[in-house]
Design a protein around this motif. Structure first.
Motif, PDB file in Angstrom:
ATOM      1  N   HIS A 126       0.824  -1.203   0.000  1.00  0.00           N
ATOM      2  CA  HIS A 126       0.000   0.000   0.000  1.00  0.00           C
ATOM      3  C   HIS A 126       0.863   1.260   0.000  1.00  0.00           C
ATOM      4  CE1 HIS A 126       0.816   0.647   4.259  1.00  0.00           C
ATOM      5  NE2 HIS A 126       0.351  -0.541   4.562  1.00  0.00           N
ATOM      6  N   THR A 141      -8.733   1.812  12.305  1.00  0.00           N
ATOM      7  CA  THR A 141      -8.632   3.066  13.039  1.00  0.00           C
ATOM      8  C   THR A 141      -9.849   3.255  13.933  1.00  0.00           C
ATOM      9  OG1 THR A 141      -9.774   4.387  11.356  1.00  0.00           O
ATOM     10  CG2 THR A 141      -7.409   4.038  11.071  1.00  0.00           C
ATOM     11  N   TYR A 148      -5.390   6.058  15.209  1.00  0.00           N
ATOM     12  CA  TYR A 148      -5.337   5.926  13.753  1.00  0.00           C
ATOM     13  C   TYR A 148      -4.499   4.761  13.242  1.00  0.00           C
ATOM     14  CZ  TYR A 148      -7.292  10.581  14.249  1.00  0.00           C
ATOM     15  OH  TYR A 148      -8.083  11.644  14.614  1.00  0.00           O
ATOM     16  N   GLN A 149      -4.143   3.822  14.097  1.00  0.00           N
ATOM     17  CA  GLN A 149      -3.466   2.611  13.651  1.00  0.00           C
ATOM     18  C   GLN A 149      -4.200   1.402  14.228  1.00  0.00           C
ATOM     19  OE1 GLN A 149      -0.914   2.230  11.451  1.00  0.00           O
ATOM     20  NE2 GLN A 149      -0.911   4.432  11.119  1.00  0.00           N
ATOM     21  N   ASN A 150      -3.968   0.264  13.640  1.00  0.00           N
ATOM     22  CA  ASN A 150      -4.693  -0.956  14.029  1.00  0.00           C
ATOM     23  C   ASN A 150      -4.011  -1.620  15.230  1.00  0.00           C
ATOM     24  OD1 ASN A 150      -6.320  -3.173  14.146  1.00  0.00           O
ATOM     25  ND2 ASN A 150      -5.850  -3.941  12.114  1.00  0.00           N
ATOM     26  N   HIS A 156       2.897  -1.815  15.637  1.00  0.00           N
ATOM     27  CA  HIS A 156       2.829  -0.355  15.612  1.00  0.00           C
ATOM     28  C   HIS A 156       3.439   0.275  16.856  1.00  0.00           C
ATOM     29  CE1 HIS A 156       0.458  -0.370  11.973  1.00  0.00           C
ATOM     30  NE2 HIS A 156      -0.437  -1.177  12.519  1.00  0.00           N
ATOM     31  N   HIS A 184      -7.508   3.281   4.597  1.00  0.00           N
ATOM     32  CA  HIS A 184      -6.904   3.197   5.928  1.00  0.00           C
ATOM     33  C   HIS A 184      -7.814   3.800   6.993  1.00  0.00           C
ATOM     34  CE1 HIS A 184      -3.744   3.133   8.978  1.00  0.00           C
ATOM     35  NE2 HIS A 184      -4.139   4.353   9.312  1.00  0.00           N
ATOM     36  N   GLN A 214      -5.577   4.608  -0.717  1.00  0.00           N
ATOM     37  CA  GLN A 214      -5.005   4.126   0.538  1.00  0.00           C
ATOM     38  C   GLN A 214      -5.497   4.945   1.724  1.00  0.00           C
ATOM     39  OE1 GLN A 214      -3.294   1.524   1.387  1.00  0.00           O
ATOM     40  NE2 GLN A 214      -3.083   2.168   3.521  1.00  0.00           N
ATOM     41  N   THR A 215      -5.564   6.257   1.550  1.00  0.00           N
ATOM     42  CA  THR A 215      -6.026   7.118   2.645  1.00  0.00           C
ATOM     43  C   THR A 215      -7.469   6.802   3.011  1.00  0.00           C
ATOM     44  OG1 THR A 215      -4.528   8.885   1.931  1.00  0.00           O
ATOM     45  CG2 THR A 215      -6.347   9.501   3.376  1.00  0.00           C
ATOM     46  N   GLY A 253      -8.259  -0.097   7.810  1.00  0.00           N
ATOM     47  CA  GLY A 253      -7.098   0.300   8.600  1.00  0.00           C
ATOM     48  C   GLY A 253      -7.177   0.017  10.082  1.00  0.00           C
ATOM     49  N   SER A 281       4.040   5.723   8.684  1.00  0.00           N
ATOM     50  CA  SER A 281       3.263   5.869   9.920  1.00  0.00           C
ATOM     51  C   SER A 281       4.123   6.212  11.129  1.00  0.00           C
ATOM     52  CB  SER A 281       2.474   4.592  10.203  1.00  0.00           C
ATOM     53  OG  SER A 281       3.338   3.500  10.449  1.00  0.00           O
TER      54      SER A 281
END
Length: 421
Positions: free
Chosen positions: A11, A184, A262-264, A271, A177, A173-174, A182, A122
């Motif tokens: 991605h 999020t 905003y991350q998984n 992450h 995500h 992708q945005t 994503g 990220s």
């Protein structure tokens, strides 16, 4: 393999710096495994080097040696150093950028910040506080070097992909995500789960501490880290100037907020890697401090480091074994059937097809009962319950340690056999 940012493989922005380095090393060594291991080794060395410089200690100093040992034996660092992923190299670039932004050669720090976007995009929020700190002086020069760091990978990417295609991939992708796949806060908004995921990522996956269903030895690891962190706060404050320590703390908080929203973090522990590295800074100072508190402190450190090494070596050994989905693929490849149907989620179907399972793949959706396959076909439901009225003729579970890889640690495979009429 099949690199195409326009098709989101991988991605956007496609980790171009990491991919280029891996391609070069693969061409030189003839092995993907060796290439990625070399990148992991380089990243591990770089992390140790720059964290020691942040502590202002020589590699041979006791505190520097303890820090090197904690990083080298860290389960997350070791696992990611052998994975086909850019996280560890990105963390190394981020740590190097933090050092230069806060100390000297700040233009190099900005160049590394721009380069980081082409390794692990990220991780960039981690650099916001030190970048703002460094922009107080030589602003134009610093921004120029940051732009150069971006252009190093962006120009070849535009030439390879095309500007319009690159913009379209960035938009897809945005949107995906933040609004679809994503993980999020928009798609999985339960904050308690997100906070739990972040804490579990740092404590259990990142440090090897105890969590539900883990081996009791991880209690020793957790107790050791708790003692080391408590003992390390004051020594760390003495080792670093207040403004440097404050900026690093701001980076920690900024990145923690970013990934928590905003991350998984619920399903993917990797992450939290930059947070783990900063925690190890405190733990290293505390571990060294405990050794200076007499025989009892040395015993505590000995038990801590021994259990820490045992936990890490255990998960590293288990990492060499097939994951649950790989075990499923191996079994399905051995199925002798004229016509084979596999029902699963799209990502699992994509994986199974990519590793040579020959079947008709049907992607399922939650709450939707898929149409049953034709009579006489052998049918497997992988990790899903199709919801058919007839019962499965057999069921088998596949496992791997979730602290080796949190992705699909348990998969139930159900077989449905329909006799020809």
């Amino acid at each position: 393999m099949d690199y195409s940012v326009a098709d989101l493989r991988p991605h956007f922005p496609g980790y171009p710096v990491f991919a280029f380095a891996a391609k070069v090393l693969t061409a030189a060594t003839g092995s993907y495994a060796v290439a990625f291991s070399l990148l992991g080794a380089f990243a591990t060395f770089t992390i140790i080097y720059y964290l020691q410089r942040l502590l202002r200690c020589d590699p041979a100093d006791p505190a520097g040696l303890v820090l090197a040992a904690l990083i080298l034996l860290n389960p997350m660092v070791w696992l990611l150093s052998n994975r086909y992923m850019p996280d560890l190299l990105g963390a190394a670039c981020a740590v190097a950028a933090v050092y230069h932004l806060l100390h000297h050669k700040r233009d190099l720090g900005f160049f590394l910040a721009g380069l980081l976007a082409g390794i692990r995009l990220s991780f960039v929020p981690l650099l916001i506080p030190p970048a703002l700190f460094a922009l107080r002086t030589r602003t134009i020069r610093n921004l120029v070097f940051g732009a150069l760091g971006v252009l190093v990978w962006l120009v070849p990417l535009v030439i390879d992909t095309g500007w319009a295609e690159l913009i379209a991939a960035a938009r897809r992708q945005t949107e995906g995500h933040f609004g679809d796949f994503g993980g999020t806060v928009y798609t999985e908004p339960v904050l308690r789960q997100r906070i739990t995921g972040a804490v579990r990522g740092v404590w259990a996956h990142g440090l090897g501490g105890y969590w539900t269903m883990r081996h009791p030895i991880t209690l020793l690891v957790g107790a050791g880290f708790a003692a080391a962190l408590a003992a390390g706060v004051q020594p760390l404050r003495r080792a670093m100037p207040r403004h440097i320590l404050g900026t690093i703390a701001a980076s920690f908080v900024t990145y923690l907020v970013w990934i928590s929203l905003y991350q998984n973090v619920i399903h993917k522990s990797r992450h939290v890697l930059p947070l783990v590295l900063f925690v190890l800074l405190v733990a290293a100072m505390g571990t060294w401090e405990l050794t200076r508190r007499g025989r009892m402190g040395q015993i505590v450190v000995g038990l801590f480091l021994t259990s820490y090494a045992v936990v890490t070596l255990t998960v590293v050994t288990q990492h060499r074994q097939p994951t649950a989905i790989a075990q499923v693929a191996e079994q399905l490849r051995e199925v002798d059937a004229g016509e084979l149907y596999v029902f699963s989620i799209p990502l699992a179907n994509f994986y199974l097809a990519s590793v040579g399972v020959e079947a008709h793949f049907v992607s399922t959706e939650p709450g939707v009962t898929p149409t049953a396959p034709p009579d006489g076909a052998r049918t497997f439901a992988v990790g899903v319950d199709p919801g058919w009225t007839r019962s499965a003729s057999s069921s088998q579970s596949f496992y791997h340690n979730p602290f080796v890889n949190p992705m699909w640690p348990q998969i139930v495979v159900r077989e449905y056999v329909r006799e020809e009429e």
